[in-house]
Scaffold this motif. Structure first.
Motif, PDB file in Angstrom:
ATOM      1  N   GLY A 170      23.127 -22.297  -1.182  1.00  0.00           N
ATOM      2  CA  GLY A 170      23.212 -23.356  -0.167  1.00  0.00           C
ATOM      3  C   GLY A 170      23.746 -22.842   1.162  1.00  0.00           C
ATOM      4  O   GLY A 170      24.255 -21.717   1.274  1.00  0.00           O
ATOM      5  N   THR A 204      25.363 -27.499   0.093  1.00  0.00           N
ATOM      6  CA  THR A 204      25.891 -27.154   1.408  1.00  0.00           C
ATOM      7  C   THR A 204      27.405 -27.282   1.418  1.00  0.00           C
ATOM      8  O   THR A 204      27.961 -28.243   0.866  1.00  0.00           O
ATOM      9  CB  THR A 204      25.295 -28.096   2.481  1.00  0.00           C
ATOM     10  OG1 THR A 204      23.872 -27.975   2.468  1.00  0.00           O
ATOM     11  CG2 THR A 204      25.817 -27.755   3.875  1.00  0.00           C
ATOM     12  N   ARG A 208      21.649 -25.043  -4.069  1.00  0.00           N
ATOM     13  CA  ARG A 208      21.440 -25.425  -2.671  1.00  0.00           C
ATOM     14  C   ARG A 208      22.516 -26.382  -2.152  1.00  0.00           C
ATOM     15  O   ARG A 208      22.267 -27.231  -1.291  1.00  0.00           O
ATOM     16  CB  ARG A 208      20.057 -26.054  -2.482  1.00  0.00           C
ATOM     17  CG  ARG A 208      18.901 -25.125  -2.821  1.00  0.00           C
ATOM     18  CD  ARG A 208      17.570 -25.705  -2.389  1.00  0.00           C
ATOM     19  NE  ARG A 208      16.464 -24.843  -2.830  1.00  0.00           N
ATOM     20  CZ  ARG A 208      15.183 -25.078  -2.578  1.00  0.00           C
ATOM     21  NH1 ARG A 208      14.837 -26.154  -1.877  1.00  0.00           N
ATOM     22  NH2 ARG A 208      14.238 -24.247  -2.998  1.00  0.00           N
TER      23      ARG A 208
END
Length: 333
Positions: A40, A82, A80
Motif C-alpha cells: 500500500g 494506505t 494495499r
C-alpha cells in the motif's frame, strides 16, 4: 488588556510531517503461492495551518511556545493498505495577523477572517506502494517509493490591530486619557512621552447599546516612517483602522504644523492611509476660553482645508458625547 500582554511581533519555527513510505509487500496466503505485489501507499504528512480566531487580540500565546511540528504519516502495508495521514496542526492567530518569511521578509499571506485557514507548510506526500509498478514484464516489483520529507520554515507573525477608530497624534497629546474616559480600558497614563509602548484597545459604548472599537496607538514623531522612535512597530497598526482620529493638544506651538507632520509621516509610510476618513480633535480645550477658541477657529478653517475638527477635553468631559456621535456617523456612512 494590560500592555505587557499585548504582543504584536513574534518569530516562530514551523515544520510539517514526513510522508510515509510505500510498502514493497508481496501477497502471500495458504493457497496463493505467488499473489503478486500488494504493498500500500504511505500516508500524507501533517500540514501546519494558520487559522483566524476572532476571540484573540494578541500574539501573547507565542511568547513561550515558538516551535510547531505536525505529525508524521504512517507507512503503507500489505493488502494495499494506505498508511494513516499525519496529524495536521492548527495555529490560531488574531484577525489582522500578517505572516512573513523570516529569511526574505516577504509577506506570505494575511489572516483577516474568522475561521479562515491557510497552509504555511504542506506535509510530505506518501510514497507509492509496489503494486503501482507492476508491468507485464515486471510482475513482482520489489521496490516502492519513499515518502517525501516534510518542510521547515521560520516565519514572522506581525499583528496589525483591527479597530474601527485609531487615535493618531504626537506623544503626550492625550490619546490614552481620551481612551480611558470613553471606554473601560485602563491604559498607562503619565506626563512624559512614549508612555504608551503598545496599542491599547477599548470598546466605546454609544446610544441604544451600540458600540465600536477604539485603538490608542503609540505616538508618532517626525521621522517615524523611516523607523525613528518606535517607527514601523506602531505605524502598521494604523493600516487596519476604518477611521483616523487625529488628536492635537490645544497648547501645541503650531497646531496646523503638527497636523501636517502627522499627515506626512502617514503618507511616507503608506499613501493609502490618507484615503481613510479622518477627524481632527483639539484636545485639552479646558485650558482655552471662548474668545481664544473663536480666534483659533478662524485660523483652523483656513489650514485644515475642509477636514472636520472639534474641540474636546477628556479631563473636563467637554465634547465627548458629540465626538461619539460624529464617529458613529463616520463609521456608518
Amino acid at each position: 488588556m494590560t500592555e505587557g500582554n499585548f504582543v504584536d511581533y513574534v518569530k516562530i519555527h514551523v515544520e510539517s510531517g514526513n510522508g510515509g513510505k510505500g510498502s514493497a509487500h508481496l501477497h502471500r496466503e495458504k493457497y496463493v503461492a505467488k499473489g503478486g505485489p500488494d504493498g500500500g501507499d504511505g500516508g500524507r504528512g501533517g500540514h501546519v495551518i494558520f487559522r483566524g480566531n476572532k476571540n484573540l487580540w494578541t500574539l501573547v500565546n507565542f511568547k513561550f511556545k515558538k516551535h510547531f511540528k505536525a505529525g508524521h504519516a504512517e507507512h503503507g502495508s500489505k493488502n494495499r493498505s494506505t498508511g494513516a495521514d499525519g496529524a495536521d496542526i492548527y495555529i490560531d492567530v488574531p484577525l489582522g495577523t500578517v505572516i512573513k518569511d523570516a529569511e526574505t521578509n516577504e509577506v506570505i499571506f494575511e489572516i483577516t477572517e474568522d475561521k479562515e485557514e491557510k497552509i504555511i507548510v504542506e506535509g510530505g506526500m506518501g510514497g507509492r506502494g509496489n503494486w503501482h509498478f507492476k508491468t507485464p514484464t515486471n510482475q513482482t516489483p520489489r521496490y516502492a517509493q519513499p515518502g517525501v520529507p516534510g518542510q521547515e520554515k521560520n516565519v514572522i507573525l506581525e499583528l496589525k490591530v483591527l479597530a474601527d477608530v485609531g487615535l493618531v497624534g504626537f506623544p503626550n497629546a492625550g490619546k490614552s486619557t481620551l481612551l480611558s474616559v470613553m471606554t473601560s480600558a485602563k491604559p498607562k497614563i503619565a506626563d512624559y512621552e512614549f508612555t504608551t509602548l503598545k496599542p491599547n484597545l477599548g470598546i466605546v459604548q454609544h446610544r441604544d447599546f451600540q458600540s465600536f472599537v477604539m485603538a490608542d496607538i503609540p505616538g508618532i514623531i517626525e521621522g517615524a516612517a523611516e523607523g525613528k522612535g518606535l517607527g514601523h512597530y506602531f505605524l502598521r497598526h494604523i493600516e487596519r483602522n476604518a477611521t483616523l482620529l487625529f488628536l492635537i493638544a490645544a497648547d501645541s506651538m503650531d497646531i496646523s504644523k503638527e497636523y501636517e507632520i502627522l499627515l506626512d509621516e502617514l503618507r511616507r509610510y503608506n499613501p493609502e492611509l490618507l484615503d481613510k476618513e479622518r477627524l481632527i480633535c483639539i484636545s485639552k480645550c479646558d485650558m482655552l476660553d471662548q474668545e481664544l477658541m473663536d480666534e483659533m477657529r478662524v485660523e483652523l478653517d483656513k489650514d485644515f482645508k475642509g477636514v472636520s475638527y472639534m474641540f474636546i477635553s477628556s479631563v473636563a468631559q467637554i465634547g465627548l458625547q458629540e465626538l461619539k456621535d460624529r464617529l458613529w456617523i463616520m463609521l456608518n456612512s
